[in-house]
Design a protein around this motif. Structure first.
Motif, PDB file in Angstrom:
ATOM      1  N   ARG A   1      46.102  53.129  79.184  1.00 24.52           N
ATOM      2  CA  ARG A   1      46.264  54.420  79.833  1.00 24.52           C
ATOM      3  C   ARG A   1      44.918  54.998  80.216  1.00 24.52           C
ATOM      4  NH1 ARG A   1      50.403  58.166  76.795  1.00 24.52           N
ATOM      5  NH2 ARG A   1      49.703  56.784  75.168  1.00 24.52           N
ATOM      6  N   ASP A   2      44.783  55.393  81.459  1.00 27.14           N
ATOM      7  CA  ASP A   2      43.532  55.987  81.912  1.00 27.14           C
ATOM      8  C   ASP A   2      43.434  57.434  81.476  1.00 27.14           C
ATOM      9  OD1 ASP A   2      41.954  54.206  83.141  1.00 27.14           O
ATOM     10  OD2 ASP A   2      42.995  54.300  85.057  1.00 27.14           O
ATOM     11  N   VAL A   3      44.502  58.182  81.713  1.00 27.07           N
ATOM     12  CA  VAL A   3      44.489  59.607  81.440  1.00 27.07           C
ATOM     13  C   VAL A   3      45.470  59.887  80.307  1.00 27.07           C
ATOM     14  CG1 VAL A   3      44.627  61.863  82.504  1.00 27.07           C
ATOM     15  CG2 VAL A   3      44.252  59.855  83.923  1.00 27.07           C
ATOM     16  N   ASP A   4      44.965  60.654  79.327  1.00 25.61           N
ATOM     17  CA  ASP A   4      45.809  61.019  78.200  1.00 25.61           C
ATOM     18  C   ASP A   4      46.441  62.364  78.565  1.00 25.61           C
ATOM     19  OD1 ASP A   4      46.902  61.234  75.729  1.00 25.61           O
ATOM     20  OD2 ASP A   4      45.048  61.745  74.698  1.00 25.61           O
ATOM     21  N   GLU A   5      47.622  62.321  79.141  1.00 23.94           N
ATOM     22  CA  GLU A   5      48.211  63.571  79.630  1.00 23.94           C
ATOM     23  C   GLU A   5      48.930  64.312  78.508  1.00 23.94           C
ATOM     24  OE1 GLU A   5      50.451  62.038  82.818  1.00 23.94           O
ATOM     25  OE2 GLU A   5      48.755  62.053  84.180  1.00 23.94           O
ATOM     26  N   PRO A   6      48.866  65.659  78.544  1.00 22.42           N
ATOM     27  CA  PRO A   6      49.536  66.414  77.482  1.00 22.42           C
ATOM     28  C   PRO A   6      51.050  66.179  77.521  1.00 22.42           C
ATOM     29  CG  PRO A   6      48.131  67.849  78.807  1.00 22.42           C
ATOM     30  CD  PRO A   6      48.223  66.545  79.512  1.00 22.42           C
ATOM     31  N   SER A   7      51.619  65.975  76.362  1.00 23.74           N
ATOM     32  CA  SER A   7      53.061  65.798  76.312  1.00 23.74           C
ATOM     33  C   SER A   7      53.569  66.373  75.002  1.00 23.74           C
ATOM     34  CB  SER A   7      53.416  64.314  76.439  1.00 23.74           C
ATOM     35  OG  SER A   7      52.706  63.594  75.466  1.00 23.74           O
ATOM     36  N   LEU A   8      54.888  66.496  74.918  1.00 26.35           N
ATOM     37  CA  LEU A   8      55.489  67.057  73.720  1.00 26.35           C
ATOM     38  C   LEU A   8      55.495  65.980  72.637  1.00 26.35           C
ATOM     39  CD1 LEU A   8      56.747  69.743  73.005  1.00 26.35           C
ATOM     40  CD2 LEU A   8      58.970  68.809  73.582  1.00 26.35           C
ATOM     41  N   LEU A   9      54.822  66.257  71.524  1.00 27.91           N
ATOM     42  CA  LEU A   9      54.679  65.218  70.502  1.00 27.91           C
ATOM     43  C   LEU A   9      55.208  65.712  69.152  1.00 27.91           C
ATOM     44  CD1 LEU A   9      50.997  64.374  71.313  1.00 27.91           C
ATOM     45  CD2 LEU A   9      52.937  62.964  71.903  1.00 27.91           C
ATOM     46  N   PRO A  10      56.021  64.902  68.487  1.00 25.98           N
ATOM     47  CA  PRO A  10      56.443  65.269  67.141  1.00 25.98           C
ATOM     48  C   PRO A  10      55.247  65.160  66.182  1.00 25.98           C
ATOM     49  CG  PRO A  10      57.766  63.473  68.042  1.00 25.98           C
ATOM     50  CD  PRO A  10      56.595  63.638  68.937  1.00 25.98           C
ATOM     51  N   VAL A  11      55.047  66.207  65.368  1.00 25.48           N
ATOM     52  CA  VAL A  11      53.907  66.239  64.457  1.00 25.48           C
ATOM     53  C   VAL A  11      53.986  65.093  63.439  1.00 25.48           C
ATOM     54  CG1 VAL A  11      52.783  67.602  62.666  1.00 25.48           C
ATOM     55  CG2 VAL A  11      53.574  68.701  64.738  1.00 25.48           C
ATOM     56  N   SER A  12      55.216  64.791  63.000  1.00 24.12           N
ATOM     57  CA  SER A  12      55.348  63.736  61.993  1.00 24.12           C
ATOM     58  C   SER A  12      54.836  62.403  62.541  1.00 24.12           C
ATOM     59  CB  SER A  12      56.806  63.615  61.568  1.00 24.12           C
ATOM     60  OG  SER A  12      57.615  63.379  62.685  1.00 24.12           O
TER      61      SER A  12
ATOM     62  N   ALA B   1      50.464  68.288  73.353  1.00 27.60           N
ATOM     63  CA  ALA B   1      49.094  67.841  73.128  1.00 27.60           C
ATOM     64  C   ALA B   1      48.843  66.497  73.786  1.00 27.60           C
ATOM     65  CB  ALA B   1      48.819  67.725  71.636  1.00 27.60           C
ATOM     66  N   GLN B   2      47.533  66.179  73.879  1.00 28.27           N
ATOM     67  CA  GLN B   2      47.145  64.858  74.342  1.00 28.27           C
ATOM     68  C   GLN B   2      47.144  63.946  73.122  1.00 28.27           C
ATOM     69  OE1 GLN B   2      44.003  67.015  76.266  1.00 28.27           O
ATOM     70  NE2 GLN B   2      43.905  65.406  77.792  1.00 28.27           N
ATOM     71  N   GLU B   3      48.017  62.963  73.150  1.00 25.07           N
ATOM     72  CA  GLU B   3      48.292  62.168  71.954  1.00 25.07           C
ATOM     73  C   GLU B   3      47.042  61.497  71.395  1.00 25.07           C
ATOM     74  OE1 GLU B   3      51.294  59.277  72.615  1.00 25.07           O
ATOM     75  OE2 GLU B   3      51.137  58.444  70.602  1.00 25.07           O
ATOM     76  N   ILE B   4      46.308  60.802  72.296  1.00 25.90           N
ATOM     77  CA  ILE B   4      45.168  60.015  71.818  1.00 25.90           C
ATOM     78  C   ILE B   4      44.101  60.940  71.231  1.00 25.90           C
ATOM     79  CG2 ILE B   4      43.316  58.473  72.554  1.00 25.90           C
ATOM     80  CD1 ILE B   4      45.308  57.345  74.612  1.00 25.90           C
ATOM     81  N   GLU B   5      43.839  62.062  71.937  1.00 21.10           N
ATOM     82  CA  GLU B   5      42.799  62.992  71.466  1.00 21.10           C
ATOM     83  C   GLU B   5      43.163  63.614  70.129  1.00 21.10           C
ATOM     84  OE1 GLU B   5      41.594  66.011  74.090  1.00 21.10           O
ATOM     85  OE2 GLU B   5      40.601  64.649  75.460  1.00 21.10           O
ATOM     86  N   LEU B   6      44.392  64.112  70.029  1.00 22.65           N
ATOM     87  CA  LEU B   6      44.769  64.806  68.799  1.00 22.65           C
ATOM     88  C   LEU B   6      44.827  63.839  67.622  1.00 22.65           C
ATOM     89  CD1 LEU B   6      45.252  67.664  68.066  1.00 22.65           C
ATOM     90  CD2 LEU B   6      47.682  67.316  68.285  1.00 22.65           C
ATOM     91  N   THR B   7      45.277  62.612  67.886  1.00 21.82           N
ATOM     92  CA  THR B   7      45.269  61.612  66.824  1.00 21.82           C
ATOM     93  C   THR B   7      43.835  61.389  66.356  1.00 21.82           C
ATOM     94  OG1 THR B   7      47.137  60.573  67.904  1.00 21.82           O
ATOM     95  CG2 THR B   7      46.037  59.285  66.212  1.00 21.82           C
ATOM     96  N   GLN B   8      42.905  61.349  67.324  1.00 24.54           N
ATOM     97  CA  GLN B   8      41.491  61.159  66.983  1.00 24.54           C
ATOM     98  C   GLN B   8      41.004  62.286  66.078  1.00 24.54           C
ATOM     99  OE1 GLN B   8      39.301  58.464  68.199  1.00 24.54           O
ATOM    100  NE2 GLN B   8      38.399  59.319  66.347  1.00 24.54           N
ATOM    101  N   ALA B   9      41.384  63.525  66.408  1.00 20.50           N
ATOM    102  CA  ALA B   9      40.953  64.674  65.599  1.00 20.50           C
ATOM    103  C   ALA B   9      41.464  64.524  64.162  1.00 20.50           C
ATOM    104  CB  ALA B   9      41.452  65.973  66.212  1.00 20.50           C
ATOM    105  N   LEU B  10      42.738  64.139  64.022  1.00 18.61           N
ATOM    106  CA  LEU B  10      43.319  63.980  62.688  1.00 18.61           C
ATOM    107  C   LEU B  10      42.634  62.844  61.928  1.00 18.61           C
ATOM    108  CD1 LEU B  10      47.080  64.440  63.553  1.00 18.61           C
ATOM    109  CD2 LEU B  10      45.764  65.830  61.969  1.00 18.61           C
TER     110      LEU B  10
END
Lengths: 206, 524
Positions: free
Chosen positions: B379-390, B424-433
């Motif tokens: 994926r080139d662009v990590d677009e914001p999408s609805l993501l389950p927190v779990s 959220a942007q999945e890849i970015e937020l996963t990185q933060a966690l």
């Protein structure tokens, strides 16, 4: 690549599927897969070769790769549509992107956008749908080709449910003339009544 | 005001004793309208406040009052007790204010002035200045008895004397106290490298040359001129940092203080100490600036290395995408043909049919793998999408699983409500966690890290909690200490998502709380 000149002449009746991919092995493989599903298919590796034989060979569906050498799948789709608006298109790609997927369906009227490695049942379903769509488009085109301009106007209003009188008022002609045009339309389409005309306008076989 | 722990009591008793002693030693430099032109207790006060945090100030004030009463500096029976008590409380409180203010101003800024070495330099100047500035306003609020600073002596002179005495005390005494505290407080501080002989020689030459020049000018009848000292201090500080600057300060102070404690009239003594204060100030700020520059350079180098890593990762990603493409093309053919063979050989000899079915199954597995790989890496662009927190937490836990196994620890991540979702942007937020979890694993190796998530009002709160194993509570450490680049990245990502990342420690646990706007509605 399958040389069109060397291959046996296509049957003018059976709907033909073209498979376009610069990987000759994959093209041939997909063509054989379709043939096993009773779809007459021919493989091409060069978009220009496919376009070149179009006047002699009406395809019902073209499966095209998107990333190809000089001419990409979308440029090819434009050229193909310009020559034959009634051919359906299915795209396949090894580099799927959301933007391409949207373009493939919206701008280029693709039936589907398939990711490689290909999902076989989905491919078969898309091609079958494409062939059906193409057949309808061809029937509508064939039928309306024989109409005069006035007959075309009368036909368009008729199948939308207008009465002879309303049509006469709208087109500023006499009701008698409308009846004459209607008789000519029925004769040319060899149909029997308004219901069949409406079915024809939707591309349905009568 | 922070809660007082039992372990703080010995510190406070020691502080009160040291304060009384240092107060007494300052008396030879006293004059009319000011207590002393050389006031080391200010350095002690500054060092304790800097290392324990400004909120410790009220406890220090109490300790100072206790010392003053016990030593008889404040006489309970004397008139003007209120003025005396307020006067004794003022320095501690103004120092606390100045330190909190300096840190508050520097917070969130990203320049040389906000780096710890420079911040401490600025605070060392701000604290005595604020203390002197607030004398008159506070006195004005008190009943108009004969206050200490209201008698006939020119108020400007007395306040200057106060500021000069404090400043000298701070800059001479606080740095070594803080260095000792840092060296004994934790294993993280490395001993400073011994200076090169050439640097020592250079500084000694500059300093002695300038001292000789000062003496020459004095002998020539021009008085004690600070200019040569300023030159030496600025040179040494800028060239070799705070430790060299402090040694130069001590050398200059040792050269002049014995002299100024002698029989001098107030005006001469004040003039001399003003000169020393200017020299000391310039020397210390120059050293602080040099160290801050050095810190900034180190940070810049670290960022450059990270950028280089990022570039490498980008190249790797491009390569893996290309590999996925190259594989998927022939794999398409293989999968189609394998499927055909499997169906065509179904009725043949069992051995052949089994082989064909196996090839078909493996081709399918590979196709699935390629599709999955493409979804994550291609994926080139990590677009914001609805993501389950779990799901986000689960992915982050999987990524750090290997490091966790290596450290012998575990993550306790249970009871996450399945309907919590964020945009959220999945890849970015996963990185933060992942960064937060990695920090927790690194800080508490072998321990259990708790990962919790829940909805609070219209926010999703994700908490990463790890037990504090060796490090003591670190709220009073200079800003920036222990803040890895991982945390900076995590904070940047969270804030870009309209959320916040704050640290909420308990006595024995470190906790990072990540809050993001909660998205209502059904999950995809």
């Amino acid at each position: 690549m399958t040389d069109p000149a060397a291959s046996p002449a296509a049957s003018p009746v059976a709907p033909l599927v073209a498979v376009l991919d610069d990987d000759a092995d994959l093209g041939a493989s997909v063509a054989r897969l379709l043939a096993r599903n009773r779809m007459d298919a021919r493989a091409f590796t060069d978009p220009r070769a496919l376009l070149a034989i179009l006047p002699d060979c009406a395809f019902g569906c073209v499966i095209s790769d998107i990333q190809m050498g000089e001419m990409d799948g979308f440029a090819f789709a434009d050229a193909l549509r310009a020559r034959d608006p009634a051919v359906s298109l299915v795209f396949m790609t090894a580099w799927p992107t959301t933007a391409h997927a949207v373009d493939a369906v919206r701008r280029h009227g693709g039936i589907d956008y398939l990711e490689k490695p290909i999902d076989e049942p989905r491919l078969i379903a898309a091609v079958a749908e494409g062939l059906g769509w193409s057949a309808r488009e061809r029937r509508i085109a064939a039928m309306t080709a024989a109409f005069t301009r006035r007959e075309r106007d009368v036909f368009d209003l008729l199948v939308r449910g207008h009465s002879n009188k309303e049509i006469a008022e709208r087109l500023a002609i006499s009701a008698r003339t409308v009846e004459d045009h209607r008789a000519a339309i029925v004769t040319k389409t060899r149909t029997n009544g308004l219901a069949q005309l409406i079915a024809l306008s939707r591309g349905e076989a009568v | 005001m922070i809660d007082l722990r039992a372990s703080d009591l010995p510190l406070l008793v020691l502080y009160a004793l040291a304060f009384a002693l240092l107060h007494w030693t300052a008396s030879p430099w006293s004059g009319a309208g000011f207590f002393s032109l050389w006031y080391p207790p200010a350095g002690l006060r500054f060092a304790v406040l800097w290392s324990r945090g400004a909120r410790f100030a009220p406890w220090l004030v109490l300790a100072e009052l206790a010392a003053d009463f016990s030593a008889g500096v404040i006489d309970i029976g004397a008139p003007g007790l209120l003025q005396a008590v307020i006067g004794a409380m003022r320095p501690g409180l103004t120092y606390g204010l100045a330190l909190a203010g300096t840190r508050g101003i520097a917070r969130g800024k990203d320049d040389t002035f906000s780096l710890p070495p420079m911040m401490m330099g600025l605070a060392a100047v701000a604290a005595p200045a604020l203390n002197a500035l607030l004398v008159a306003p506070i006195d004005a609020l008190l009943p108009a008895d004969a206050g200490r600073y209201r008698i006939g002596v020119d108020i400007a002179i007395s306040l200057t004397g106060l500021a000069v005495g404090d400043l000298l005390g701070i800059l001479v005494l606080a740095p070594p106290l803080l260095w000792i505290a840092a060296l004994t407080g934790g294993p993280r501080q490395a001993l400073p490298r011994p200076p090169s002989r050439r640097a020592v020689l250079e500084d000694a030459l500059v300093l002695s040359g300038c001292l000789l020049l000062t003496i020459a000018l004095w002998r020539a009848g021009l008085g004690a001129q600070p200019a040569p000292g300023l030159l030496a201090g600025a040179w040494i500080g800028l060239r070799h940092g705070r430790i060299a600057a402090w040694l130069a300060i001590v050398a200059q102070v040792l050269a002049f203080l014995p002299y100024s404690s002698g029989r001098l009239d107030d005006a001469t003594r004040l003039e001399l100490h003003l000169g020393i204060a200017a020299v000391v100030l310039v020397t210390w700020l120059a050293g602080s600036f040099s160290d801050a520059q050095k810190t900034a350079r180190i940070m810049l180098e670290r960022r450059n290395r990270l950028l280089f890593q990022a570039e490498r990762l980008k190249t790797l990603r491009a390569m893996s995408v290309a590999v996925i493409h190259e594989i998927s093309q022939p794999l398409s053919t293989l999968a189609i043909e394998a499927g055909h063979l499997a169906r065509a050989t179904e009725h043949l000899d069992a051995d052949i049919a089994e082989s064909a079915a196996l090839v078909d199954r493996k081709a399918r597995d590979l196709s699935d793998l390629v599709r999955r790989l493409r979804r994550f890496g291609g994926r080139d662009v990590d677009e914001p999408s609805l993501l389950p927190v779990s799901m986000l937490l689960q992915t982050a836990c999987q990524i750090v699983a290997a490091e966790l196994r290596a450290s012998g620890g575990r993550i306790d991540c249970l009871g996450i409500a399945p309907d919590l979702a964020v945009q959220a942007q999945e890849i970015e937020l996963t990185q933060a966690l992942v960064n937060l979890l990695r920090n927790a694993v690194a800080a508490s190796p072998g321990e259990t890290i708790a990962l919790r998530a829940g909805a609070v009002a219209d926010e999703v709160r994700i908490e990463v909690t790890n037990p504090l194993v060796t490090a003591r509570k670190t709220d009073a450490q200079p800003l920036g200490a222990g803040m890895g680049i991982g945390l900076v990245i995590a904070r940047t990502i969270v804030e870009a998502h309209g959320g916040t990342l704050v640290r909420q420690d308990d006595v024995d646990t470190a906790r990072f709380v990540l809050s993001l706007p909660l998205v209502a509605g059904p999950l995809p």
